[in-house]
Design a protein around this motif. Structure first.
Motif, PDB file in Angstrom:
ATOM      1  N   ARG A   1      -1.762   1.759  -5.954  1.00  0.00           N
ATOM      2  CA  ARG A   1      -1.844   1.328  -4.552  1.00  0.00           C
ATOM      3  C   ARG A   1      -2.766   2.240  -3.738  1.00  0.00           C
ATOM      4  O   ARG A   1      -2.667   3.467  -3.831  1.00  0.00           O
ATOM      5  CB  ARG A   1      -0.453   1.363  -3.909  1.00  0.00           C
ATOM      6  CG  ARG A   1       0.524   0.331  -4.389  1.00  0.00           C
ATOM      7  CD  ARG A   1       1.896   0.600  -3.811  1.00  0.00           C
ATOM      8  NE  ARG A   1       2.409   1.897  -4.260  1.00  0.00           N
ATOM      9  CZ  ARG A   1       3.374   2.579  -3.638  1.00  0.00           C
ATOM     10  NH1 ARG A   1       3.893   2.108  -2.506  1.00  0.00           N
ATOM     11  NH2 ARG A   1       3.800   3.737  -4.119  1.00  0.00           N
TER      12      ARG A   1
ATOM     13  N   LYS B   1      -4.045   4.298  -0.469  1.00  0.00           N
ATOM     14  CA  LYS B   1      -3.362   4.938   0.644  1.00  0.00           C
ATOM     15  C   LYS B   1      -3.880   4.318   1.936  1.00  0.00           C
ATOM     16  O   LYS B   1      -5.062   4.433   2.269  1.00  0.00           O
ATOM     17  CB  LYS B   1      -3.606   6.447   0.619  1.00  0.00           C
ATOM     18  CG  LYS B   1      -2.933   7.137  -0.553  1.00  0.00           C
ATOM     19  CD  LYS B   1      -3.143   8.643  -0.523  1.00  0.00           C
ATOM     20  CE  LYS B   1      -2.413   9.315  -1.677  1.00  0.00           C
ATOM     21  NZ  LYS B   1      -2.594  10.789  -1.673  1.00  0.00           N
TER      22      LYS B   1
ATOM     23  N   SER C   1      -1.365   6.271   8.869  1.00  0.00           N
ATOM     24  CA  SER C   1      -2.774   6.384   9.218  1.00  0.00           C
ATOM     25  C   SER C   1      -3.218   5.167  10.036  1.00  0.00           C
ATOM     26  O   SER C   1      -2.417   4.293  10.362  1.00  0.00           O
ATOM     27  CB  SER C   1      -3.608   6.442   7.933  1.00  0.00           C
ATOM     28  OG  SER C   1      -3.574   5.170   7.274  1.00  0.00           O
TER      29      SER C   1
ATOM     30  N   ASP D   1      -2.218   1.895   5.731  1.00  0.00           N
ATOM     31  CA  ASP D   1      -1.037   1.438   6.459  1.00  0.00           C
ATOM     32  C   ASP D   1      -1.153   0.002   6.938  1.00  0.00           C
ATOM     33  O   ASP D   1      -0.346  -0.445   7.752  1.00  0.00           O
ATOM     34  CB  ASP D   1      -0.743   2.381   7.622  1.00  0.00           C
ATOM     35  CG  ASP D   1      -0.136   3.672   7.122  1.00  0.00           C
ATOM     36  OD1 ASP D   1       1.090   3.724   6.945  1.00  0.00           O
ATOM     37  OD2 ASP D   1      -0.902   4.621   6.854  1.00  0.00           O
TER      38      ASP D   1
ATOM     39  N   VAL E   1       0.847  -1.188   0.000  1.00  0.00           N
ATOM     40  CA  VAL E   1       0.000   0.000   0.000  1.00  0.00           C
ATOM     41  C   VAL E   1       0.886   1.244   0.000  1.00  0.00           C
ATOM     42  O   VAL E   1       2.091   1.168   0.242  1.00  0.00           O
ATOM     43  CB  VAL E   1      -0.945   0.028   1.223  1.00  0.00           C
ATOM     44  CG1 VAL E   1      -2.022  -1.030   1.092  1.00  0.00           C
ATOM     45  CG2 VAL E   1      -0.169  -0.154   2.528  1.00  0.00           C
ATOM     46  N   TYR E   2       0.275   2.387  -0.265  1.00  0.00           N
ATOM     47  CA  TYR E   2       0.967   3.669  -0.194  1.00  0.00           C
ATOM     48  C   TYR E   2       0.836   4.144   1.253  1.00  0.00           C
ATOM     49  O   TYR E   2      -0.207   4.648   1.664  1.00  0.00           O
ATOM     50  CB  TYR E   2       0.334   4.666  -1.166  1.00  0.00           C
ATOM     51  CG  TYR E   2       1.128   5.941  -1.335  1.00  0.00           C
ATOM     52  CD1 TYR E   2       1.065   6.957  -0.375  1.00  0.00           C
ATOM     53  CD2 TYR E   2       1.926   6.141  -2.450  1.00  0.00           C
ATOM     54  CE1 TYR E   2       1.779   8.125  -0.520  1.00  0.00           C
ATOM     55  CE2 TYR E   2       2.647   7.309  -2.609  1.00  0.00           C
ATOM     56  CZ  TYR E   2       2.564   8.300  -1.638  1.00  0.00           C
ATOM     57  OH  TYR E   2       3.292   9.460  -1.781  1.00  0.00           O
ATOM     58  N   GLN E   3       1.884   3.992   2.025  1.00  0.00           N
ATOM     59  CA  GLN E   3       1.811   4.194   3.467  1.00  0.00           C
ATOM     60  C   GLN E   3       1.806   5.677   3.835  1.00  0.00           C
ATOM     61  O   GLN E   3       2.612   6.457   3.338  1.00  0.00           O
ATOM     62  CB  GLN E   3       2.973   3.463   4.133  1.00  0.00           C
ATOM     63  CG  GLN E   3       2.925   1.952   3.917  1.00  0.00           C
ATOM     64  CD  GLN E   3       4.157   1.209   4.380  1.00  0.00           C
ATOM     65  OE1 GLN E   3       4.340   0.052   4.036  1.00  0.00           O
ATOM     66  NE2 GLN E   3       5.033   1.838   5.147  1.00  0.00           N
ATOM     67  N   ILE E   4       0.878   6.042   4.736  1.00  0.00           N
ATOM     68  CA  ILE E   4       0.673   7.454   5.068  1.00  0.00           C
ATOM     69  C   ILE E   4       0.597   7.701   6.578  1.00  0.00           C
ATOM     70  O   ILE E   4       0.152   8.753   7.016  1.00  0.00           O
ATOM     71  CB  ILE E   4      -0.602   7.985   4.396  1.00  0.00           C
ATOM     72  CG1 ILE E   4      -1.820   7.132   4.768  1.00  0.00           C
ATOM     73  CG2 ILE E   4      -0.429   8.054   2.888  1.00  0.00           C
ATOM     74  CD1 ILE E   4      -3.149   7.698   4.272  1.00  0.00           C
TER      75      ILE E   4
END
Length: 265
Positions: A96, A98, A80, A100, A75-78
């Motif tokens: 991907r 967004k 969260s 975590d 995933v696109y880790q942010i």
């Protein structure tokens, strides 16, 4: 020691947790990759200033070391508390979501989480055939990323009294200095979190990220929780570390990957 001077040659290094025995998984370090310079080794993050072809090769090596039959999904880790479920049509690297954390209930997919001091957490309910992976930096852990992952697993038939979870390599308390403002936000929400802070120099504390994440899992009723007790900051030959790279004045840092999959049919 500067990162460019570190010897990261040799085979891919895979750390495993006893509680996940029988489940294909691994917390990988920086050994055995093809990246060079300050991010020498098995850099699996596209966020570093690295050749995408080298990152792809590193990821292939990582998957081959853990679940060679499976397709890697991340995933696109942010930072969260958001967790996504892998459906019938998995996304591609460009699209991907967004989030975590991610959860899967079918074989053929290996879940990947990137870290460079944050805590990777791998989950499994063997009976339900559901696994999960979470990126638990302090922000995500504070926001409830582990609770979100557990809830997503339960939506696919897992039960928290059967789920086991392992907290992988992350920055350890001895290496993680924070200021009083950081500590105060934890204490305002739950005074019991004082247990994860040790006084250091004036108005500063040492924070136990692994202990805090493990406590969140135990409070949620997870059957078995294990921490590997591996400090990313203190072991430059084994792990990437954002904080160490910052303290050394380096322009870049790599990301290690943690992987989990269901057993092959």
């Amino acid at each position: 020691m500067k990162s460019a001077d570190i010897d990261v040659s040799g085979p891919v290094q895979v750390f495993q947790a006893p509680c996940l025995e029988g489940v294909p998984h691994g917390f990988l370090g920086r050994r055995g990759g093809v990246s060079g310079g300050e991010i020498a080794g098995l850099n699996c993050g596209l966020g570093a200033n690295d050749d995408p072809a080298l990152v792809a090769e590193n990821r292939d090596r990582a998957v081959m070391a853990v679940a060679p039959w499976a397709r890697l999904l991340g995933v696109y880790q942010i930072h969260s508390a958001d967790c996504v479920m892998v459906g019938d049509k998995p996304w591609n690297e460009v699209q991907r979501p967004k989030a975590d954390a991610l959860v899967v209930d079918r074989p053929g997919i290996v879940l990947g989480i990137l870290t460079a001091d944050c805590a990777p957490v791998l989950f499994a309910d063997r009976d339900a055939g559901v696994v999960g992976a979470a990126h638990a930096g302090w922000k995500g852990a504070f926001a409830g990323i582990t609770d979100s992952t557990i809830a997503a697993m339960e939506a696919r038939g897992a039960k928290r009294e059967r789920i086991v979870a392992a907290v992988g390599p992350c920055i350890a308390q001895a290496s993680y200095e924070v200021d009083s403002g950081f500590r105060d936000q934890f204490l305002r929400r739950d005074p019991a979190t004082e247990a994860f802070f040790v006084a250091g120099r004036e108005a500063h504390y040492q924070f136990d990220l692994e202990g805090f994440v493990a406590s969140q899992l135990k409070r949620a009723g997870i059957a078995r929780v294990e921490g590997l007790g591996l400090d990313t900051y203190a072991d430059p030959q084994a792990f990437y570390s954002y904080r160490r790279a910052t303290h050394l004045g380096e322009a870049d840092y790599g990301r290690q990957i943690s992987l989990i999959a269901l057993p092959q049919d």
